[in-house]
Write an enzyme that holds these catalytic residues in place. Structure first.
Site, PDB file in Angstrom:
ATOM      1  N   LYS A  22     -73.921-103.669 -32.931  1.00 13.15           N
ATOM      2  CA  LYS A  22     -73.027-103.363 -31.809  1.00 13.15           C
ATOM      3  C   LYS A  22     -73.822-103.250 -30.511  1.00 13.15           C
ATOM      4  O   LYS A  22     -73.452-103.831 -29.494  1.00 13.15           O
ATOM      5  CB  LYS A  22     -72.301-102.032 -32.085  1.00 13.15           C
ATOM      6  N   ASN A  23     -74.938-102.524 -30.563  1.00 12.08           N
ATOM      7  CA  ASN A  23     -75.694-102.272 -29.333  1.00 12.08           C
ATOM      8  C   ASN A  23     -76.428-103.506 -28.810  1.00 12.08           C
ATOM      9  O   ASN A  23     -76.850-103.529 -27.656  1.00 12.08           O
ATOM     10  CB  ASN A  23     -76.682-101.119 -29.534  1.00 12.08           C
ATOM     11  N   ARG A  94     -68.789 -96.420 -22.492  1.00 10.04           N
ATOM     12  CA  ARG A  94     -69.764 -96.372 -21.403  1.00 10.04           C
ATOM     13  C   ARG A  94     -70.493 -97.705 -21.227  1.00 10.04           C
ATOM     14  O   ARG A  94     -70.912 -98.052 -20.137  1.00 10.04           O
ATOM     15  CB  ARG A  94     -70.786 -95.281 -21.683  1.00 10.04           C
ATOM     16  N   CYS A 118     -69.762 -87.914 -21.291  1.00  8.13           N
ATOM     17  CA  CYS A 118     -69.208 -87.980 -22.631  1.00  8.13           C
ATOM     18  C   CYS A 118     -69.763 -86.793 -23.384  1.00  8.13           C
ATOM     19  O   CYS A 118     -70.586 -86.054 -22.859  1.00  8.13           O
ATOM     20  CB  CYS A 118     -69.530 -89.299 -23.301  1.00  8.13           C
ATOM     21  N   ARG A 123     -74.841 -88.220 -19.112  1.00  4.55           N
ATOM     22  CA  ARG A 123     -75.099 -89.663 -19.137  1.00  4.55           C
ATOM     23  C   ARG A 123     -74.865 -90.353 -17.792  1.00  4.55           C
ATOM     24  O   ARG A 123     -73.972 -91.186 -17.640  1.00  4.55           O
ATOM     25  CB  ARG A 123     -74.276 -90.329 -20.243  1.00  4.55           C
ATOM     26  N   LYS A 163     -87.649 -93.201 -15.802  1.00  9.20           N
ATOM     27  CA  LYS A 163     -87.472 -92.744 -17.177  1.00  9.20           C
ATOM     28  C   LYS A 163     -87.001 -93.952 -17.979  1.00  9.20           C
ATOM     29  O   LYS A 163     -86.342 -94.836 -17.430  1.00  9.20           O
ATOM     30  CB  LYS A 163     -86.388 -91.651 -17.178  1.00  9.20           C
ATOM     31  N   SER A 165     -84.756 -96.140 -19.963  1.00  4.43           N
ATOM     32  CA  SER A 165     -83.308 -96.201 -20.212  1.00  4.43           C
ATOM     33  C   SER A 165     -82.942 -97.569 -20.776  1.00  4.43           C
ATOM     34  O   SER A 165     -83.253 -98.606 -20.185  1.00  4.43           O
ATOM     35  CB  SER A 165     -82.546 -95.951 -18.908  1.00  4.43           C
ATOM     36  N   VAL A 166     -82.262 -97.539 -21.907  1.00  3.25           N
ATOM     37  CA  VAL A 166     -81.833 -98.781 -22.554  1.00  3.25           C
ATOM     38  C   VAL A 166     -80.865 -99.542 -21.641  1.00  3.25           C
ATOM     39  O   VAL A 166     -81.081-100.703 -21.293  1.00  3.25           O
ATOM     40  CB  VAL A 166     -81.158 -98.459 -23.918  1.00  3.25           C
ATOM     41  N   ASP A 307     -79.945 -92.171 -32.381  1.00  6.31           N
ATOM     42  CA  ASP A 307     -78.721 -92.558 -33.100  1.00  6.31           C
ATOM     43  C   ASP A 307     -78.817 -92.301 -34.605  1.00  6.31           C
ATOM     44  O   ASP A 307     -77.846 -92.535 -35.332  1.00  6.31           O
ATOM     45  CB  ASP A 307     -78.413 -94.047 -32.843  1.00  6.31           C
ATOM     46  N   ILE A 329     -83.715 -87.250 -26.350  1.00  4.77           N
ATOM     47  CA  ILE A 329     -83.092 -88.291 -25.509  1.00  4.77           C
ATOM     48  C   ILE A 329     -81.838 -87.757 -24.800  1.00  4.77           C
ATOM     49  O   ILE A 329     -81.695 -87.900 -23.589  1.00  4.77           O
ATOM     50  CB  ILE A 329     -82.724 -89.541 -26.345  1.00  4.77           C
ATOM     51  N   ARG A 399     -65.425 -97.208 -33.891  1.00  2.86           N
ATOM     52  CA  ARG A 399     -66.052 -97.799 -32.695  1.00  2.86           C
ATOM     53  C   ARG A 399     -67.302 -98.584 -33.048  1.00  2.86           C
ATOM     54  O   ARG A 399     -67.639 -99.546 -32.373  1.00  2.86           O
ATOM     55  CB  ARG A 399     -66.479 -96.674 -31.725  1.00  2.86           C
TER      56      ARG A 399
END
Ligand code: UD1
Length: 419
Positions: A22-23, A94, A118, A123, A163, A165-166, A307, A329, A399
């Site tokens: 998914k990501n 998001r 969230c 976030r 920082k 961040s994905v 995760d 995180i 989801r």
């Protein structure tokens, strides 16, 4: 609202095949906005977040043809795409913010709802906005929307993320593909999903090179027609590895390159699991006794993923001794603790560290899901609980986990979806 009924304890045995990530799919789908030519994306997971992204792309004007199994999407963009992403679409996911980079890069304007907070924390998206601004985007925030424009093409530059961040790394890479000149991104996230995104873009003619946490992008004028299969979901695979370790299982996990979860595999070996890996398969045999790990800390890739934090907490609840898990995180990612306590877990939370007592005898109870990964942790706990557990609000699971109850049923879990 659907809920799960799990009747535990269950034995875990058999084979499970891992779905598309998914990501990785989300940024790749967002990046299709850069294309004039048709794009084919394969191995999409059939989960709700992907539907949300496809609906967002459709609302922007993309024509999408899905294969019968809905895992392949053919995407055609119009000449004049819309550039407005409404609150109703963005609030449910998001990841929708990932369309900002491609829209501004390709169409030089965009109006996107701010995603808002969230449950797992505030976030913010300040790193996304600052990086895109450095590339030439101008923006203002008004009535909950980001109103963004650029004077023609974005311009390559040097960006040093304060920082890791994905999302901000992904948005900036996508935006820089069609920018003028060279962009150098420093202190990038290097999660495998980001490498999958850059493989996809390079396949289509982008010029992206990695060196450690630095990503160098030379802008091109257009991207070519392309076809790409998304990588498998390492978090789903990690979740099944934990499940097998937790429930004295004997599980073959298929369709994932074990290299992307090396850290997780090493941790589970320390806990006592017997793990063998082949090219695209992982065999996990759970131990009789689960050894505790004194201190687990989530970290950016290649560290232990946040995760997987909730799932590992369930594992430590069943370990022979005391352990601790520090979440580094997100600021508020311990919502599952209260629910695990309802099953009998002894956990104390101090700031961002959870101290877990171990030797828990879970007893089934009625539970409430709070977010995607917390929900799957409750499923794992219910699998090793005595008696019936009801897990409410499983739309969180839908989801991000494809057909989770079918996969679990196949490996011996007594699980039912109640409507
Ligand atoms: C992505 C993943 C999510 C995962 C997370 C961390 C997707 C769709 N989601 O989320 O599953 O848990 O990476 O691995 O891929 N931050 C800021 N400002 C920003 C951006 C981030 O302060 O502009 C903070 C966040 O609040 C968080 C940290 O940085 O504390 C890391 O967030 P980030 O890596 O950006 O996570 P996401 O991309 O949202």
């Amino acid at each position: 609202m659907d809920k799960f009924l799990i009747n535990g304890p269950c034995k875990i045995k058999g084979n499970v095949s891992i779905s598309g990530s998914k990501n990785a799919s989300l940024p790749i789908l967002a990046a299709t906005l850069l294309f004039d030519q048709p794009v084919i994306i394969k191995n999409l997971p059939r989960v709700r977040d992907i539907n949300t992204m496809l609906n967002l792309l459709k609302s922007l004007g993309s024509k999408i043809i899905l294969s019968r199994d809905k895992k392949t999407a053919k995407i055609f963009n119009k000449k004049n795409m819309k550039t407005f992403a409404s609150y109703s679409l963005v609030k449910t996911m998001r990841g929708s913010i990932l369309v900002l980079g491609p829209l501004i890069s390709k169409y030089h304007r965009s109006k996107i709802s701010l995603p808002g907070g969230c449950l797992i924390g505030a976030r913010p998206i300040n790193y996304h906005l600052t990086a895109l601004k450095k590339l030439g985007m101008k923006y203002k925030l008004k009535d909950g929307y980001i109103l963004a424009t650029s004077k023609g093409k974005l311009k390559g530059t040097i960006i040093n993320f304060p920082k890791i961040s994905v999302g901000a790394t992904e948005n900036s890479i996508i935006a820089a593909c069609l920018a003028k000149g060279k962009t150098i991104l420093k202190n990038c996230a290097i999660e495998p999903e980001i490498k999958d995104l850059t493989n996809f873009l390079n396949n289509a003619g982008a010029k992206i090179k990695w060196s450690g946490r630095t990503c160098k992008i030379i802008g091109v004028n257009f991207l070519n027609k392309t076809e790409y299969a998304v990588m498998s979901d390492r978090i789903e695979a990690g979740t099944f590895c934990v499940a097998a370790t937790l429930a004295k299982g004997n599980l073959k996990i298929k369709n994932l390159n074990p290299k992307v979860i090396r850290t997780e595999i090493n941790l589970l070996k320390k806990v006592g699991a017997k793990i063998k890996t082949c090219q695209n398969e992982i065999l996990v045999k759970g131990p009789e006794k689960i050894k505790s790990i004194k201190s687990i800390k989530t970290k950016e890739f290649p560290g232990i993923p946040t995760d997987l934090q909730a799932q590992l907490m369930v594992l430590m609840c069943k370990a022979t001794g005391k352990s601790s898990i520090t979440e580094s995180i997100f600021e508020n990612r311990f919502m599952h603790v209260a629910e695990l306590q309802r099953l009998g877990a002894k956990i104390i939370v101090k700031n961002n560290t959870a101290i877990i007592e171990g030797k828990t005898k879970f007893v089934g109870a009625e539970l409430m899901s709070s977010d995607l990964r917390a929900s799957v942790a409750l499923v794992l706990a219910a699998i090793v609980s005595k008696g019936k557990s009801y897990i409410n609000r499983i739309y969180h699971l839908d989801r991000g986990y494809e057909k989770i109850e079918n996969k679990l049923k196949k490996i011996g879990v007594k699980i039912k979806r109640l409507k």
